[in-house]
Design an enzyme around this catalytic site. Structure first.
Site, PDB file in Angstrom:
ATOM      1  N   TYR A 222      50.628  32.361  73.070  1.00 48.87           N
ATOM      2  CA  TYR A 222      49.941  33.770  72.947  1.00 48.87           C
ATOM      3  C   TYR A 222      50.685  34.550  73.749  1.00 48.87           C
ATOM      4  O   TYR A 222      50.730  34.386  75.090  1.00 48.87           O
ATOM      5  CB  TYR A 222      48.564  33.548  73.296  1.00 48.87           C
ATOM      6  CG  TYR A 222      47.898  34.798  73.301  1.00 48.87           C
ATOM      7  CD1 TYR A 222      47.113  35.420  72.262  1.00 48.87           C
ATOM      8  CD2 TYR A 222      48.006  35.566  74.600  1.00 48.87           C
ATOM      9  CE1 TYR A 222      46.491  36.513  72.032  1.00 48.87           C
ATOM     10  CE2 TYR A 222      47.063  37.205  74.544  1.00 48.87           C
ATOM     11  CZ  TYR A 222      46.518  37.582  73.552  1.00 48.87           C
ATOM     12  OH  TYR A 222      45.969  38.570  73.457  1.00 48.87           O
TER      13      TYR A 222
ATOM     14  N   GLU B  47      50.057  42.595  70.492  1.00 48.93           N
ATOM     15  CA  GLU B  47      49.789  41.112  70.396  1.00 48.93           C
ATOM     16  C   GLU B  47      50.425  40.431  69.558  1.00 48.93           C
ATOM     17  O   GLU B  47      50.499  40.680  68.390  1.00 48.93           O
ATOM     18  CB  GLU B  47      48.187  41.199  70.255  1.00 48.93           C
ATOM     19  CG  GLU B  47      47.682  39.731  70.415  1.00 48.93           C
ATOM     20  CD  GLU B  47      46.274  39.559  70.005  1.00 48.93           C
ATOM     21  OE1 GLU B  47      45.941  39.848  68.828  1.00 48.93           O
ATOM     22  OE2 GLU B  47      45.276  39.178  70.905  1.00 48.93           O
TER      23      GLU B  47
END
Ligand code: GDP
Ligand code: MN
Length: 395
Positions: free
Chosen positions: A118, A206
């Site tokens: 992530y 993101e």
């Protein structure tokens, strides 16, 4: 403003970052010709809505037909699944119970995944810096990781965005246990994402997941990007990516009239000139125990026409039970606004109680006009009086 995954990936591709090959599905295209080059014979069919959590979501009325991201290994199913998704409402953790209609489906060549990471870039307002958030436990359940294993997520601030130091990037890479060639790839990704963030006034980027594929290369498998609305004027290429169907319809209507309207959840509609005064108006509504239905700044060029437009937008919100108009007459004259309010009330056949507070230039004239109008409009004596009366009228 948010953009779709496929648009974000086009931006990533334009700066030579590794994203899977993909295209927007179109019923009329011969998709076989587009897909046949893929040797792995696996594809991912991805619903394009702004909300996250698509993979773990489901379609309204089809609880058992899979989520909004599906992995398939034959062309017939790819086509069938894409056709199925189009026009259906996808419900995810972020859409609310009614879901969001899927109008676009993106098809990608599937990537083999060895490990999911992530990464995201956001602005940390406390220190006025861009912060990188990274974790070696990426994928769909990052929120769970944040709750259960917060030590698996780390934050990093860059000293100087114009000159990112090699040792900063290496340190980051070590934190994620990348070695050798992956460190080089990872550094390249972070440098380019930071540049993109800065060049286009992003407010967040993101990548979840960032993956290592079977060839040990890093690939950006999902991308969510958000851009600062107030900087869109200098980023026309980003503004072009706006999808009106993802915007609040009332906010959209207001922005077309260059009005600053934000929809909220309360029952008292507010129409104010000036952002600071609008904030104070919302505060005082809360002080008297109620909630504002919106923020609306008519702006410094408030006039009769804009007052009318403001009313149109406010009364389209079914939650509104009363309207508080708070005008400070400086350059603008309160009697002119009074005329706009009276006209709009008649024209739109407004039945909602309206409470008006005028202060400043021609306030007395404005009040007199309101009082002589024989309409359901009250001219209040002060801001306190106006707020109190608006709250009472909304009950
Ligand atoms: P999100 O659920 O909206 O975040 O959508 P994503 O694009 O992140 O997809 C959800 C999950 O599907 C990812 O976390 C991956 O685990 C999986 N996924 C997405 N694309 C691929 C792919 O090309 N290959 C494989 N094996 N899995 C994928
Ligand atoms: Mn994702």
């Amino acid at each position: 403003m948010n953009i779709h995954e496929f648009q974000a990936k086009q931006l990533l591709l334009s700066i030579n970052l590794p994203v899977p090959k993909g295209f927007i599905y179109n019923k009329n295209h011969n998709i076989e010709s587009l897909l046949i080059s893929n040797k792995e014979k696996k594809w991912v069919v991805k619903s394009q809505i702004h909300a996250g959590g698509r993979g773990a979501g489901h379609f309204l009325g089809f609880e058992k037909s899979g989520g909004g991201v599906r992995l398939l290994d034959n062309l017939e199913d790819v086509k069938k699944t894409a056709d199925f998704m189009l026009g259906k409402k996808l419900i995810t953790k972020q859409t609310g119970p009614l879901g969001k209609e899927v109008n676009l489906v993106y098809i990608e060549e599937s990537t083999s995944i060895k490990k999911e990471y992530y990464i995201s870039l956001i602005i940390d307002r406390r220190v006025s810096k861009i912060m990188l958030i990274a974790s070696q436990s990426g994928g769909m359940e990052i929120e769970e990781v944040a709750l259960r294993e917060p030590n698996k997520i780390f934050n990093f601030y860059f000293d100087n965005l114009d000159e990112i130091k090699k040792n900063e990037l290496e340190k980051l890479s070590q934190n994620l246990f990348f070695t050798g060639n992956q460190t080089v790839q990872f550094s390249n990704i972070i440098e380019k994402l930071l540049k993109l963030f800065k060049d286009f006034d992003a407010s967040s980027i993101e990548i979840n997941p960032l993956v290592i594929d079977n060839n040990n290369n890093l690939i950006l498998l999902d991308a969510k990007m958000s851009f600062d609305d107030n900087a869109l004027y200098r980023n026309p290429d980003i503004l072009k990516l706006k999808d009106d169907s993802e915007e609040d319809p009332l906010e959209l209507q207001a922005s077309k009239k260059q009005m600053n309207y934000i929809k909220l959840d309360g029952s008292i509609g507010c129409m104010v000139n000036g952002a600071g005064l609008a904030m104070a108006t919302m505060d005082i509504i809360k002080f008297f125990g109620s909630e504002p239905a919106n923020f609306l700044d008519l702006g410094g060029t408030a006039n009769k026409e804009r007052a009318k437009e403001g009313f149109k937008i406010i009364q389209s919100d079914p939650k509104v039970r009363s309207i508080l108009v708070n005008i400070f007459g400086g350059i603008i004259h309160c009697d002119m606004i009074a005329e706009g309010i009276i006209d709009a009330t008649k024209e739109l056949n407004l039945k909602l109680p309206i409470i008006v507070r005028f202060q400043g230039t021609k306030a007395k004239e404005g009040k007199d006009m309101i009082n002589n109008s024989n309409l359901n409009i009250i001219a209040a004596e002060s801001l306190n009086d106006a707020a109190k009366k608006s709250v009472e009228a909304s009950l």
